[in-house]
Design a protein around this motif. Sequence first.
Motif, mmCIF file in Angstrom:
data_model
loop_
_atom_site.group_PDB
_atom_site.id
_atom_site.type_symbol
_atom_site.label_atom_id
_atom_site.label_comp_id
_atom_site.label_asym_id
_atom_site.label_seq_id
_atom_site.Cartn_x
_atom_site.Cartn_y
_atom_site.Cartn_z
ATOM 1 N N ARG A 73 41.024 47.974 46.534
ATOM 2 C CA ARG A 73 42.157 47.147 46.979
ATOM 3 C C ARG A 73 43.296 47.234 45.536
ATOM 4 O O ARG A 73 42.311 46.682 45.430
ATOM 5 C CB ARG A 73 41.553 46.721 47.652
ATOM 6 C CG ARG A 73 40.697 46.034 48.523
ATOM 7 C CD ARG A 73 40.528 44.686 48.974
ATOM 8 N NE ARG A 73 39.315 44.707 50.283
ATOM 9 C CZ ARG A 73 38.904 44.001 50.852
ATOM 10 N NH1 ARG A 73 39.355 42.282 50.342
ATOM 11 N NH2 ARG A 73 37.787 44.309 51.795
ATOM 12 N N PHE A 74 44.262 46.715 46.038
ATOM 13 C CA PHE A 74 45.199 47.143 44.820
ATOM 14 C C PHE A 74 45.318 45.511 45.277
ATOM 15 O O PHE A 74 46.702 44.813 46.611
ATOM 16 C CB PHE A 74 46.240 47.831 44.620
ATOM 17 C CG PHE A 74 45.713 49.478 44.309
ATOM 18 C CD1 PHE A 74 45.023 49.818 42.930
ATOM 19 C CD2 PHE A 74 45.040 50.479 45.450
ATOM 20 C CE1 PHE A 74 44.300 50.899 42.505
ATOM 21 C CE2 PHE A 74 44.658 51.569 44.633
ATOM 22 C CZ PHE A 74 44.082 51.502 43.606
ATOM 23 N N ARG A 75 45.840 44.541 44.463
ATOM 24 C CA ARG A 75 47.082 43.259 44.208
ATOM 25 C C ARG A 75 47.817 43.253 43.035
ATOM 26 O O ARG A 75 47.670 44.148 42.332
ATOM 27 C CB ARG A 75 46.033 41.798 43.543
ATOM 28 C CG ARG A 75 44.655 41.908 44.651
ATOM 29 C CD ARG A 75 44.313 40.809 44.851
ATOM 30 N NE ARG A 75 42.467 40.803 44.923
ATOM 31 C CZ ARG A 75 41.530 40.244 44.985
ATOM 32 N NH1 ARG A 75 42.619 38.748 44.942
ATOM 33 N NH2 ARG A 75 40.387 39.575 46.499
ATOM 34 N N TYR A 76 49.102 43.338 44.004
ATOM 35 C CA TYR A 76 50.142 42.554 43.122
ATOM 36 C C TYR A 76 50.496 41.887 42.868
ATOM 37 O O TYR A 76 50.890 40.286 43.413
ATOM 38 C CB TYR A 76 50.830 44.100 43.644
ATOM 39 C CG TYR A 76 51.319 45.276 44.246
ATOM 40 C CD1 TYR A 76 51.267 46.111 43.187
ATOM 41 C CD2 TYR A 76 50.841 45.775 45.857
ATOM 42 C CE1 TYR A 76 51.010 47.479 43.745
ATOM 43 C CE2 TYR A 76 50.694 47.409 45.784
ATOM 44 C CZ TYR A 76 50.383 47.924 44.953
ATOM 45 O OH TYR A 76 50.675 48.962 45.896
#
Length: 76
Positions: A73-76
């Motif tokens: 999962r990519f968190r910005y």
Amino acid sequence: MTQEQLRAALAAAQKAYTEMMLGQMGVSFSYAQGDGTRSVTYKATSLENLNQFIRDIQIRLGIYCGPRSRYQRFRY
């Protein structure tokens, strides 16, 4: 098996896989000798079995890069 034996088996398996994909690997052969006709038949393996064998050798050599077991999962 030693590392060298594993590498040799990997090369042979990859060559066999390539030959099967290109339709160059024979399964049944017959030839004539002086006393008559002879026939030899080899058991054909499936591409999936050969592919699994290649993966197993690569895992033992530490060079297999398979799919990740978890999603990232990519968190910005």
